[in-house]
Write an enzyme that holds these catalytic residues in place. Structure first.
Site, PDB file in Angstrom:
ATOM      1  N   TYR A 152      33.935  23.009  -3.159  1.00 16.45           N
ATOM      2  CA  TYR A 152      34.481  22.164  -2.094  1.00 16.45           C
ATOM      3  C   TYR A 152      33.458  21.135  -1.631  1.00 16.45           C
ATOM      4  CZ  TYR A 152      36.562  20.630   2.248  1.00 16.45           C
ATOM      5  OH  TYR A 152      37.108  19.852   3.231  1.00 16.45           O
ATOM      6  N   TRP A 168      32.828  16.660  -0.269  1.00 20.37           N
ATOM      7  CA  TRP A 168      33.239  15.259  -0.254  1.00 20.37           C
ATOM      8  C   TRP A 168      32.661  14.436  -1.386  1.00 20.37           C
ATOM      9  CZ3 TRP A 168      35.557  11.587   3.375  1.00 20.37           C
ATOM     10  CH2 TRP A 168      36.503  12.210   4.206  1.00 20.37           C
TER      11      TRP A 168
HETATM   12  N1  LIG Z   1      30.655  23.790  12.518  1.00 21.49           N
HETATM   13  C1  LIG Z   1      31.391  22.926  11.822  1.00 21.49           C
HETATM   14  N2  LIG Z   1      31.320  22.922  10.480  1.00 21.49           N
HETATM   15  C2  LIG Z   1      32.049  22.047   9.760  1.00 21.49           C
HETATM   16  C3  LIG Z   1      32.894  21.117  10.408  1.00 21.49           C
HETATM   17  C4  LIG Z   1      32.973  21.151  11.824  1.00 21.49           C
HETATM   18  O1  LIG Z   1      33.713  20.367  12.450  1.00 21.49           O
HETATM   19  N3  LIG Z   1      32.197  22.056  12.497  1.00 21.49           N
HETATM   20  N4  LIG Z   1      33.625  20.235   9.655  1.00 21.49           N
HETATM   21  C5  LIG Z   1      34.033  20.680   8.344  1.00 21.49           C
HETATM   22  C6  LIG Z   1      34.671  19.634   7.554  1.00 21.49           C
HETATM   23  S1  LIG Z   1      36.012  18.855   8.285  1.00 21.49           S
HETATM   24  C7  LIG Z   1      34.310  19.321   6.290  1.00 21.49           C
HETATM   25  S2  LIG Z   1      35.312  18.264   5.377  1.00 21.49           S
HETATM   26  C8  LIG Z   1      33.113  19.921   5.664  1.00 21.49           C
HETATM   27  C9  LIG Z   1      32.327  18.914   4.803  1.00 21.49           C
HETATM   28  O2  LIG Z   1      31.470  19.565   3.959  1.00 21.49           O
HETATM   29  P1  LIG Z   1      30.937  18.902   2.612  1.00 21.49           P
HETATM   30  O3  LIG Z   1      31.978  18.003   2.037  1.00 21.49           O
HETATM   31  O4  LIG Z   1      30.434  19.995   1.752  1.00 21.49           O
HETATM   32  O5  LIG Z   1      29.739  18.023   3.155  1.00 21.49           O
HETATM   33  P2  LIG Z   1      28.933  16.820   2.488  1.00 21.49           P
HETATM   34  O6  LIG Z   1      27.640  16.735   3.213  1.00 21.49           O
HETATM   35  O7  LIG Z   1      29.769  15.593   2.441  1.00 21.49           O
HETATM   36  O8  LIG Z   1      28.648  17.346   1.022  1.00 21.49           O
HETATM   37  C10 LIG Z   1      28.748  16.560  -0.102  1.00 21.49           C
HETATM   38  C11 LIG Z   1      27.609  16.914  -1.043  1.00 21.49           C
HETATM   39  O9  LIG Z   1      27.828  16.229  -2.278  1.00 21.49           O
HETATM   40  C12 LIG Z   1      26.627  15.577  -2.677  1.00 21.49           C
HETATM   41  N5  LIG Z   1      27.041  14.443  -3.521  1.00 21.49           N
HETATM   42  C13 LIG Z   1      27.356  13.188  -3.157  1.00 21.49           C
HETATM   43  N6  LIG Z   1      27.717  12.454  -4.229  1.00 21.49           N
HETATM   44  C14 LIG Z   1      27.632  13.276  -5.301  1.00 21.49           C
HETATM   45  C15 LIG Z   1      27.902  13.106  -6.697  1.00 21.49           C
HETATM   46  O10 LIG Z   1      28.298  12.053  -7.174  1.00 21.49           O
HETATM   47  N7  LIG Z   1      27.723  14.199  -7.500  1.00 21.49           N
HETATM   48  C16 LIG Z   1      27.288  15.398  -7.020  1.00 21.49           C
HETATM   49  N8  LIG Z   1      27.135  16.407  -7.888  1.00 21.49           N
HETATM   50  N9  LIG Z   1      27.011  15.574  -5.707  1.00 21.49           N
HETATM   51  C17 LIG Z   1      27.192  14.536  -4.871  1.00 21.49           C
HETATM   52  C18 LIG Z   1      25.943  15.229  -1.385  1.00 21.49           C
HETATM   53  O11 LIG Z   1      24.561  15.013  -1.585  1.00 21.49           O
HETATM   54  C19 LIG Z   1      26.249  16.469  -0.535  1.00 21.49           C
HETATM   55  O12 LIG Z   1      25.300  17.488  -0.770  1.00 21.49           O
HETATM   56  O13 LIG Z   1      32.260  20.466   6.672  1.00 21.49           O
HETATM   57  C20 LIG Z   1      32.936  21.386   7.535  1.00 21.49           C
HETATM   58  N10 LIG Z   1      31.984  22.065   8.394  1.00 21.49           N
HETATM   59  N1  LIG Z   2      31.288   9.467  11.162  1.00 20.54           N
HETATM   60  C1  LIG Z   2      31.963  10.480  10.601  1.00 20.54           C
HETATM   61  N2  LIG Z   2      33.314  10.461  10.593  1.00 20.54           N
HETATM   62  C2  LIG Z   2      34.009  11.489  10.040  1.00 20.54           C
HETATM   63  C3  LIG Z   2      33.351  12.575   9.430  1.00 20.54           C
HETATM   64  C4  LIG Z   2      31.919  12.576   9.445  1.00 20.54           C
HETATM   65  O1  LIG Z   2      31.266  13.506   8.953  1.00 20.54           O
HETATM   66  N3  LIG Z   2      31.264  11.523  10.050  1.00 20.54           N
HETATM   67  N4  LIG Z   2      34.080  13.590   8.851  1.00 20.54           N
HETATM   68  C5  LIG Z   2      35.457  13.282   8.464  1.00 20.54           C
HETATM   69  C6  LIG Z   2      36.197  14.512   8.206  1.00 20.54           C
HETATM   70  S1  LIG Z   2      35.884  15.364   6.781  1.00 20.54           S
HETATM   71  C7  LIG Z   2      37.158  14.983   9.025  1.00 20.54           C
HETATM   72  S2  LIG Z   2      38.009  16.387   8.615  1.00 20.54           S
HETATM   73  C8  LIG Z   2      37.499  14.287  10.276  1.00 20.54           C
HETATM   74  C9  LIG Z   2      37.607  15.296  11.413  1.00 20.54           C
HETATM   75  O2  LIG Z   2      38.069  14.680  12.544  1.00 20.54           O
HETATM   76  P1  LIG Z   2      38.170  15.503  13.916  1.00 20.54           P
HETATM   77  O3  LIG Z   2      38.557  16.894  13.625  1.00 20.54           O
HETATM   78  O4  LIG Z   2      38.996  14.756  14.880  1.00 20.54           O
HETATM   79  O5  LIG Z   2      36.658  15.374  14.359  1.00 20.54           O
HETATM   80  P2  LIG Z   2      35.723  16.107  15.389  1.00 20.54           P
HETATM   81  O6  LIG Z   2      34.629  15.115  15.626  1.00 20.54           O
HETATM   82  O7  LIG Z   2      35.321  17.434  14.887  1.00 20.54           O
HETATM   83  O8  LIG Z   2      36.584  16.306  16.699  1.00 20.54           O
HETATM   84  C10 LIG Z   2      37.067  15.211  17.457  1.00 20.54           C
HETATM   85  C11 LIG Z   2      37.011  15.549  18.914  1.00 20.54           C
HETATM   86  O9  LIG Z   2      37.848  16.666  19.186  1.00 20.54           O
HETATM   87  C12 LIG Z   2      37.439  17.203  20.431  1.00 20.54           C
HETATM   88  N5  LIG Z   2      37.777  18.615  20.456  1.00 20.54           N
HETATM   89  C13 LIG Z   2      37.116  19.647  19.883  1.00 20.54           C
HETATM   90  N6  LIG Z   2      37.744  20.812  20.140  1.00 20.54           N
HETATM   91  C14 LIG Z   2      38.838  20.501  20.874  1.00 20.54           C
HETATM   92  C15 LIG Z   2      39.904  21.270  21.447  1.00 20.54           C
HETATM   93  O10 LIG Z   2      39.977  22.485  21.315  1.00 20.54           O
HETATM   94  N7  LIG Z   2      40.865  20.583  22.140  1.00 20.54           N
HETATM   95  C16 LIG Z   2      40.827  19.243  22.303  1.00 20.54           C
HETATM   96  N8  LIG Z   2      41.830  18.671  22.952  1.00 20.54           N
HETATM   97  N9  LIG Z   2      39.830  18.506  21.788  1.00 20.54           N
HETATM   98  C17 LIG Z   2      38.862  19.117  21.079  1.00 20.54           C
HETATM   99  C18 LIG Z   2      35.935  16.990  20.512  1.00 20.54           C
HETATM  100  O11 LIG Z   2      35.590  16.532  21.793  1.00 20.54           O
HETATM  101  C19 LIG Z   2      35.651  15.992  19.397  1.00 20.54           C
HETATM  102  O12 LIG Z   2      34.885  14.900  19.840  1.00 20.54           O
HETATM  103  O13 LIG Z   2      36.514  13.327  10.599  1.00 20.54           O
HETATM  104  C20 LIG Z   2      36.188  12.473   9.514  1.00 20.54           C
HETATM  105  N10 LIG Z   2      35.367  11.412  10.037  1.00 20.54           N
HETATM  106 MO   LIG Z   3      36.930  17.361   6.757  1.00 19.77          MO
END
Ligand SMILES: Nc1nc2c(c(=O)[nH]1)N[C@H]1C(S)=C(S)[C@@H](COP(=O)(O)OP(=O)(O)OC[C@H]3O[C@@H](n4cnc5c(=O)[nH]c(N)nc54)[C@H](O)[C@@H]3O)O[C@H]1N2
Ligand SMILES: Nc1nc2c(c(=O)[nH]1)N[C@H]1C(S)=C(S)[C@@H](COP(=O)(O)OP(=O)(O)OC[C@H]3O[C@@H](n4cnc5c(=O)[nH]c(N)nc54)[C@H](O)[C@@H]3O)O[C@H]1N2
Ligand SMILES: [Mo]
Length: 766
Positions: A108, A110
């Site tokens: 899993y 990005w």
């Molecule tokens: N506590 C907490 N944890 C969270 C979240 C949260 O809200 N709270 N959010 C969650 C969410 S929504 C998501 S989507 C996940 C994201 O989790 P990930 O998608 O696992 O996070 P990234 O840091 O984007 O990891 C991408 C990795 O791919 C590598 N990479 C980039 N390009 C390439 C390439 O071309 N080839 C290869 N082999 N590698 C490459 C980068 O260096 C990096 O190590 O995290 C989750 N974790």
């Molecule tokens: N710059 C940047 N943008 C991103 C990403 C990134 O890594 N960096 N990750 C991308 C990815 S993979 C994803 S999945 C999306 C995720 O997008 P979201 O899930 O919307 O992102 P978060 O920043 O985790 O949360 C947004 C807001 O939700 C509020 N929140 C948290 N818990 C609760 C709750 O229980 N109730 C309510 N009402 N509000 C709450 C928090 O205040 C937080 O600021 O973002 C994407 N966009």
């Molecule tokens: Mo995500």
């Protein structure tokens, strides 16, 4: 000017005398992200992986040796020849002795934008050539919604591309009630690449047209101040209670649109019985919800009346899904929208994740794009993606998922390319124990983040600037010819070439490459794209002209998209993909699962960890939100991300009153802790956060304070040290990251040096 594209935008490549100098925002981008330019300075950063490496104990003594030394053992630099042989032999050993299900390669993550060099597409295709692998399903983004919402309205992920457009909202909406806000810092991201950022413009234009925004969130800044949002500070993880109270008020005050409900929904009686307290003796009134969600009853009632009297869009951020019982707020929000009767009307109804990513609410012509063919996976085993530690710690154990029961396979190899489990997974101390179970962990990455440092075999890959590709996604109107701007660092290779080398040693080179070079594949992808475009009456130039022109922009749809418009116009002719063809306020299918905590309609269950269970040990609710200055862990070592840190630590946002009782001042270093672990953060005091709530962005690379990690502390500020590895529920088994209680105290331990961005010890690196 030649271009490259990332998940956070498209950039012009600035070179002098053939040497890459910098990245400049794409001329078409009206609101470019500042994340991108850091990439250039990182190509040759000390954390760059420049040669294949093998963990010393593994190399000396073979698979399974000293697994607890992962993360502390030095690495040994090896040649590609040796690395390919080691990987091929190990894959062959495991598939022969244990079967292919012993290879876990959900992988899993990005990765990077670019249709061909998409790491997961490549690794999955390769592993299917050698007999398959155990896969993962769903995401960390919104697993709970992905599994639950299809039961209610017949789809979820497919609908994200069909959301009512900002243009329709700007013209027709009057009130936009956003649970979790509309975080434009998050809208910087568009998975697969993005050409022009539209979220800030969509919100500003709507506001200019008189749309009023209500930010229901623990953070005031979740909607930008510029549009003068009303803030309703809600306790985290209590939205379902508030939404049920909105439903109850609509019903009690005869504001529910019963004509709409009769025609377009099923199960209202059963749901209403729950609202009325007929099933459990608890009336879901505003007075009931007020102490749960922290919002006064009269405010909830007034909002319900306001929503019923105006064209109202209900926004639900994906963060609401990443918490215990994260399925329920989605079901409850759909119930509110159904009772308001505005689904399918321009600017009304419900939307899941506006501003969360740049493609939400755009007006793109929908066209499906070709991908690298995946072949067939002959292994049927899978896990819900966030159950990875459970799987590793519990081989043969069973788990529930969406009404059925399955078994965890016995994993011998973990193979990751394009994701960072030490970023994304919760309870990293638990995950480290789980990480000791497999015989072998293989990682492809370009930088020495924690996933690479905790692997046995590390294979260095290229980044987008070092390869040509095509940036295209059905979510964005721009198709970008991504130009190679630099030679790969060290001996780094494209994921494709790494896997082609291993495939050759396993006798499946032809099956994997089909005899094509990278350039052949790009031309193949382009021809397939043109075929699909033609079916949609879209003319695309030939490959050479496309590359010459640097990008192609698809015409926007003329019509303003409105989600559920066809269903509203003709529910029999355009039924939803639910068993009834209608909105299921009660789902017989879900009720038949027999889960006592999920009886077939939206339900309030108190979480284990939330403000309602706060104690003197853990009095604060932690939100581990998305980072504004990077994408997840990507570019954490860049100058831009660094500029957001406090003395190198990730900031923790805290309310002035919570800071005062702890004697904390801005810039102090604190330990954020609970029974699972701890992290060091820099204090950022703000009255923009609800008292009792603290927030830390994700993305700081895991940096254990001591080599064997007996302290369970990350020096750098990774919130997954304290976030629980607790599923959302048995239905979706999604990540419950946001259901987290912590305590905070000034850090007065020995001074720490952050080493997250330094490479490990490497023996024999040239
Ligand atoms: N506590 C907490 N944890 C969270 C979240 C949260 O809200 N709270 N959010 C969650 C969410 S929504 C998501 S989507 C996940 C994201 O989790 P990930 O998608 O696992 O996070 P990234 O840091 O984007 O990891 C991408 C990795 O791919 C590598 N990479 C980039 N390009 C390439 C390439 O071309 N080839 C290869 N082999 N590698 C490459 C980068 O260096 C990096 O190590 O995290 C989750 N974790
Ligand atoms: N710059 C940047 N943008 C991103 C990403 C990134 O890594 N960096 N990750 C991308 C990815 S993979 C994803 S999945 C999306 C995720 O997008 P979201 O899930 O919307 O992102 P978060 O920043 O985790 O949360 C947004 C807001 O939700 C509020 N929140 C948290 N818990 C609760 C709750 O229980 N109730 C309510 N009402 N509000 C709450 C928090 O205040 C937080 O600021 O973002 C994407 N966009
Ligand atoms: Mo995500």
């Amino acid at each position: 000017m030649p271009l490259t594209t990332y998940h956070w935008g498209t950039y012009e490549i600035v070179s002098e005398n053939g040497v890459l100098k910098s990245l400049k925002p794409f001329a078409e981008d009206k609101d470019p992200s500042r994340i991108g330019p850091s990439y250039v300075e990182l190509l040759d950063h000390p954390a760059r992986i420049k040669t294949p490496c093998v963990r010393k104990s593994w190399l000396d003594s073979g698979p399974g040796s000293q697994p607890s030394a992962r993360g502390s053992d030095p690495f040994v630099a090896v040649s590609w020849d040796e690395a390919e042989t080691l990987v091929a032999n190990e894959l062959d050993r495991v598939r022969t002795r244990h079967g292919n299900s012993a290879i876990y390669a959900g992988s899993y993550g990005w990765a990077s934008a670019g249709r061909f060099h998409h790491a997961q597409s490549q690794i999955h295709r390769f592993l299917n050539c050698i007999g398959g692998y155990t896969r993962s399903v769903n995401t960390y983004s919104y697993a709970a919604a992905e599994v639950m919402v299809p039961h209610v309205i017949g789809g979820f992920v497919n609908m994200l591309n069909q959301h009512t457009s900002w243009t329709a909202i700007a013209e027709h909406c009057e009130l936009f009630v956003a649970f979790g806000g509309l975080v434009t810092d998050n809208g910087q991201i568009g998975n697969g690449g993005t050409g022009c950022h539209i979220q800030r413009d969509g919100i500003a234009r709507s506001s200019g047209n008189g749309v009023e925004f209500v930010n229901v969130s623990p953070r005031r800044v979740d909607i930008e101040a510029g549009v003068a949002p009303r803030w309703i500070p809600i306790r985290p993880n209590a939205d379902t209670a508030m939404m049920l109270a909105l439903c109850h008020t609509l019903r009690r005050d005869n504001l529910a649109d019963t004509d709409f409900i009769d025609r377009y929904a099923v199960g209202y009686e059963a749901f209403a019985a729950y609202l009325d307290g007929a099933t459990d003796g608890v009336v879901k009134s505003a007075e009931w919800a007020a102490p749960l969600c922290g919002i006064a009853a009269d405010q909830i009632i007034a909002l319900a009346h306001e929503m019923a009297s105006r064209r109202t869009m209900i926004g639900v951020s994906w963060s609401l899904s990443r918490q215990e019982w994260g399925e329920q707020p989605y079901w409850a929000a759909i119930a509110v929208a159904t009772m308001l009767g505005q689904m399918g009307l321009a600017g009304g109804g419900v939307g899941f994740g506006y501003a969360i990513a740049n493609h939400m609410g755009n007006n793109v012509r929908r066209m499906s794009y070709p991908a690298v063919p995946q072949g067939r996976n002959r292994v049927s085993d899978f896990i819900p993606v966030a159950r990875v530690s459970d799987m590793l710690l519990n081989p043969g154990g069973s788990f529930d998922y969406d009404g059925k029961t399955y078994q965890y396979p016995d994993t011998k190899i973990v193979y990751w390319a394009g994701g960072n489990p030490f970023h994304h997974h919760q309870d990293l101390n638990r995950m480290r124990r789980a990480w000791e179970q497999p015989d072998t962990i293989i990682v492809h990455d370009w930088c020495w983040n924690a996933a690479a440092k905790h692997a046995d075999i590390v294979l260095p890959c290229t980044v987008p600037l070092e390869r040509s590709d095509i940036g295209m996604t059905p979510r964005d109107p721009y198709i970008v010819a991504m130009t190679k701007a630099a030679e790969p660092a060290g001996v780094a290779r494209n994921d494709y070439d790494i896997l082609a080398g291993i495939a050759a040693r396993m006798g499946v080179a032809d099956a994997f490459t089909e005899g094509r070079s990278v350039d052949d594949w790009l031309r193949w992808l382009w021809e397939e794209t043109r075929k699909r475009a033609k079916v949609n009456d879209i003319a695309l130039p030939d490959y050479n002209d496309f590359v010459e022109g640097e990008y192609h922009k698809l015409d926007p749809v003329v019509h303003q998209r409105v989600m559920f418009e066809e269903f509203r116009a003709d529910p029999e002719g355009h039924p939803l993909a639910t068993p009834s063809g209608k909105i299921e306020l009660f789902s017989e299918a879900v009720a038949a699962f027999g889960y006592d905590d999920c009886p077939g309609h939206a339900t309030w269950n108190a979480p284990v960890e939330w403000m309602g269970s706060a104690s003197s040990d853990c009095p604060l609710h932690l939100i581990g939100k998305q980072p504004p200055a990077k994408l997840h862990s990507q570019l954490d070592h860049g100058r831009y991300a660094e500029s957001f840190k406090i003395r190198g630590h990730e900031p923790v946002e805290i309310h002035p009153a919570d800071a005062a009782v702890r004697g904390l001042e801005d810039g102090d270093i604190v330990q954020v802790f609970n029974a699972r672990g701890s992290m060091l953060c820099g204090v950022s005091i703000t009255d923009s956060i609800l008292r009792g709530v603290v927030a830390v962005s994700t993305g700081a690379w895991y940096d254990p304070a001591d080599p064997d990690d007996s302290l369970g502390m990350c020096k750098h500020g990774n919130p997954n040290m304290v976030a629980p590895d607790r599923p959302t529920s048995r239905i979706a088994q999604g990540p419950g990251a946001h259901s987290c209680l912590v305590n905070i105290a000034r850090y007065d331990g020995p001074p720490v040096t952050i080493t997250a961005h330094q490479p490990p010890d490497i023996i024999g690196a040239g």
